[in-house]
Design a protein around this motif. Structure first.
Motif, PDB file in Angstrom:
ATOM      1  N   THR A  30      16.535  45.929  -2.201  1.00  8.30           N
ATOM      2  CA  THR A  30      15.423  46.823  -2.532  1.00  8.30           C
ATOM      3  C   THR A  30      15.837  47.884  -3.542  1.00  8.30           C
ATOM      4  O   THR A  30      15.012  48.378  -4.315  1.00  8.30           O
ATOM      5  CB  THR A  30      14.917  47.498  -1.241  1.00  8.30           C
ATOM      6  N   PHE A  31      17.106  48.220  -3.561  1.00  4.25           N
ATOM      7  CA  PHE A  31      17.633  49.278  -4.413  1.00  4.25           C
ATOM      8  C   PHE A  31      17.675  48.874  -5.883  1.00  4.25           C
ATOM      9  O   PHE A  31      17.575  49.727  -6.774  1.00  4.25           O
ATOM     10  CB  PHE A  31      19.042  49.620  -3.914  1.00  4.25           C
ATOM     11  N   HIS A  32      17.805  47.598  -6.176  1.00  2.00           N
ATOM     12  CA  HIS A  32      18.095  47.143  -7.536  1.00  2.00           C
ATOM     13  C   HIS A  32      16.961  47.302  -8.548  1.00  2.00           C
ATOM     14  O   HIS A  32      17.199  47.815  -9.644  1.00  2.00           O
ATOM     15  CB  HIS A  32      18.539  45.677  -7.515  1.00  2.00           C
ATOM     16  N   PRO A  33      15.723  46.851  -8.269  1.00  2.88           N
ATOM     17  CA  PRO A  33      14.708  46.857  -9.332  1.00  2.88           C
ATOM     18  C   PRO A  33      14.445  48.228  -9.941  1.00  2.88           C
ATOM     19  O   PRO A  33      14.352  48.361 -11.165  1.00  2.88           O
ATOM     20  CB  PRO A  33      13.458  46.318  -8.614  1.00  2.88           C
ATOM     21  N   GLY A  34      14.330  49.270  -9.110  1.00  2.00           N
ATOM     22  CA  GLY A  34      14.090  50.606  -9.646  1.00  2.00           C
ATOM     23  C   GLY A  34      15.236  51.102 -10.507  1.00  2.00           C
ATOM     24  O   GLY A  34      15.028  51.751 -11.540  1.00  2.00           O
ATOM     25  N   ILE A  35      16.476  50.783 -10.094  1.00  2.00           N
ATOM     26  CA  ILE A  35      17.649  51.197 -10.866  1.00  2.00           C
ATOM     27  C   ILE A  35      17.670  50.497 -12.215  1.00  2.00           C
ATOM     28  O   ILE A  35      17.900  51.127 -13.261  1.00  2.00           O
ATOM     29  CB  ILE A  35      18.943  50.904 -10.086  1.00  2.00           C
ATOM     30  N   GLY A 237      23.717  58.647 -13.841  1.00  2.00           N
ATOM     31  CA  GLY A 237      24.519  58.623 -12.621  1.00  2.00           C
ATOM     32  C   GLY A 237      23.932  59.543 -11.562  1.00  2.00           C
ATOM     33  O   GLY A 237      23.849  59.185 -10.376  1.00  2.00           O
ATOM     34  N   ILE A 238      23.513  60.732 -11.976  1.00  2.00           N
ATOM     35  CA  ILE A 238      22.880  61.671 -11.035  1.00  2.00           C
ATOM     36  C   ILE A 238      21.578  61.083 -10.498  1.00  2.00           C
ATOM     37  O   ILE A 238      21.295  61.135  -9.294  1.00  2.00           O
ATOM     38  CB  ILE A 238      22.610  63.019 -11.731  1.00  2.00           C
ATOM     39  N   ILE A 239      20.779  60.504 -11.393  1.00  2.00           N
ATOM     40  CA  ILE A 239      19.522  59.883 -10.984  1.00  2.00           C
ATOM     41  C   ILE A 239      19.778  58.777  -9.962  1.00  2.00           C
ATOM     42  O   ILE A 239      19.051  58.647  -8.959  1.00  2.00           O
ATOM     43  CB  ILE A 239      18.780  59.327 -12.212  1.00  2.00           C
ATOM     44  N   THR A 240      20.813  57.969 -10.197  1.00  2.00           N
ATOM     45  CA  THR A 240      21.112  56.861  -9.301  1.00  2.00           C
ATOM     46  C   THR A 240      21.493  57.350  -7.910  1.00  2.00           C
ATOM     47  O   THR A 240      21.083  56.773  -6.893  1.00  2.00           O
ATOM     48  CB  THR A 240      22.238  55.989  -9.883  1.00  2.00           C
ATOM     49  N   VAL A 241      22.305  58.410  -7.849  1.00  2.00           N
ATOM     50  CA  VAL A 241      22.680  58.967  -6.548  1.00  2.00           C
ATOM     51  C   VAL A 241      21.440  59.482  -5.811  1.00  2.00           C
ATOM     52  O   VAL A 241      21.262  59.226  -4.610  1.00  2.00           O
ATOM     53  CB  VAL A 241      23.719  60.088  -6.720  1.00  2.00           C
ATOM     54  N   ILE A 242      20.577  60.209  -6.514  1.00  2.00           N
ATOM     55  CA  ILE A 242      19.350  60.720  -5.886  1.00  2.00           C
ATOM     56  C   ILE A 242      18.466  59.557  -5.436  1.00  2.00           C
ATOM     57  O   ILE A 242      17.903  59.569  -4.335  1.00  2.00           O
ATOM     58  CB  ILE A 242      18.586  61.632  -6.861  1.00  2.00           C
ATOM     59  N   GLN A 243      18.356  58.545  -6.277  1.00  2.00           N
ATOM     60  CA  GLN A 243      17.549  57.369  -5.931  1.00  2.00           C
ATOM     61  C   GLN A 243      18.105  56.669  -4.698  1.00  2.00           C
ATOM     62  O   GLN A 243      17.342  56.200  -3.838  1.00  2.00           O
ATOM     63  CB  GLN A 243      17.501  56.403  -7.117  1.00  2.00           C
TER      64      GLN A 243
END
Length: 283
Positions: A30-35, A237-243
């Protein structure tokens, strides 16, 4: 992985595709598409090298989000859009235009559906499940997780019950499948609850220190690095951690190998990306 998911999902909806792709080992969480959507959109707008590839990432990730019957994928995609608009205000107009166009295409496909009508019916069922969550066995089982995880946390609030602890969850979901009772599992659908119940306050403190340390290092690079593309990677990178924290509230990220691997790769790239070689060559 995205190509595999798209072709297999199309096959599941009755489109002509290759069913043997179900056995392809690289699958998405579930994590992949948004990233992938966020990464592709940022690097495309920033005119990064291989610009066509990043636009391809955007299209593929939207296709996966459109076809995947998991509601969390939609929520994660929407949250990613919000993060992009917050972090990239200087490209907000471009991003909004591209997002609106992509979402319009998604909406058109959803309205048209397939000739058999099965796709349209499935999407309508997804929306109804989101609106009628009180009758949703999946949501009710998650509420069971929340209650039981709280009980486990208070039974050992400082050091937790241990990360090997087996839960007995999913009563509603098992009964919805005509089962007789609970299903045993070693994870919860909320990463924070999992750390709280299994690691106690000690686990939560260690998780908080790790995340804040990562964000602090990424923010330093985002502010201090002279290269625009390096700053872009640091911001993402910051966005990914928050996501990861947001997605981890309803589906596991830190407990899933595929998701945590992608998170580690993105963080590594965000911390290490440098344009120094090109600068030396130009000198």
């Amino acid at each position: 992985g995205m190509m595999r998911d798209i072709l297999f999902l199309l096959y599941a909806y009755g489109f002509p595709a290759l069913p043997f792709l179900a056995y392809f080992p690289v699958r998405l969480s579930t994590f992949h598409p948004g990233i992938f959507f966020g990464l592709g959109l940022i690097l495309y707008i920033q005119d990064a090298p291989q610009k066509w590839l990043w636009l391809f990432f955007v299209v593929l990730s939207l296709a996966v989000s459109l076809l995947t019957p998991t509601r969390t994928v939609w929520l994660a995609l929407g949250f990613m859009v919000g993060l992009l608009l917050i972090f990239y205000s200087q490209h907000r107009r471009k991003a909004v235009i591209l997002i609106v166009v992509m979402l319009a295409v998604m909406g058109l496909v959803m309205v048209q559906g397939t000739s058999s009508g099965s796709y349209r019916e499935d999407q309508a069922a997804r929306i109804q499940l989101m609106l009628g969550y009180q009758r949703d066995a999946s949501v009710q089982s998650r509420l069971d997780e929340f209650r039981q995880s709280g009980e486990l946390f208070f039974s050992s609030p400082f050091i937790g019950v241990g990360f090997g602890y087996q839960y007995h969850f999913w009563e509603h979901w098992v009964k919805a499948l005509q089962g007789s009772g609970y299903s045993d599992t070693n994870f919860t659908h909320n990463d924070i609850m999992n750390f709280a119940a299994k690691g106690g306050l000690a686990g939560l403190i260690l998780l908080t220190l790790a995340i804040t340390g990562l964000i602090r290092a990424l923010q330093k690079k985002r502010v201090d690095d002279p290269d625009p593309l390096s700053r872009t990677w640091a911001a993402f990178g910051i966005i990914t951690v928050i996501q990861s924290l947001f997605v981890g509230l309803s589906t596991p990220v830190y407990q899933t190998r595929e998701a945590i691997f992608l998170l580690a790769v993105i963080i590594a790239l965000s911390l290490s990306y440098s344009n120094e070689e090109k600068e030396v060559d130009s000198v």
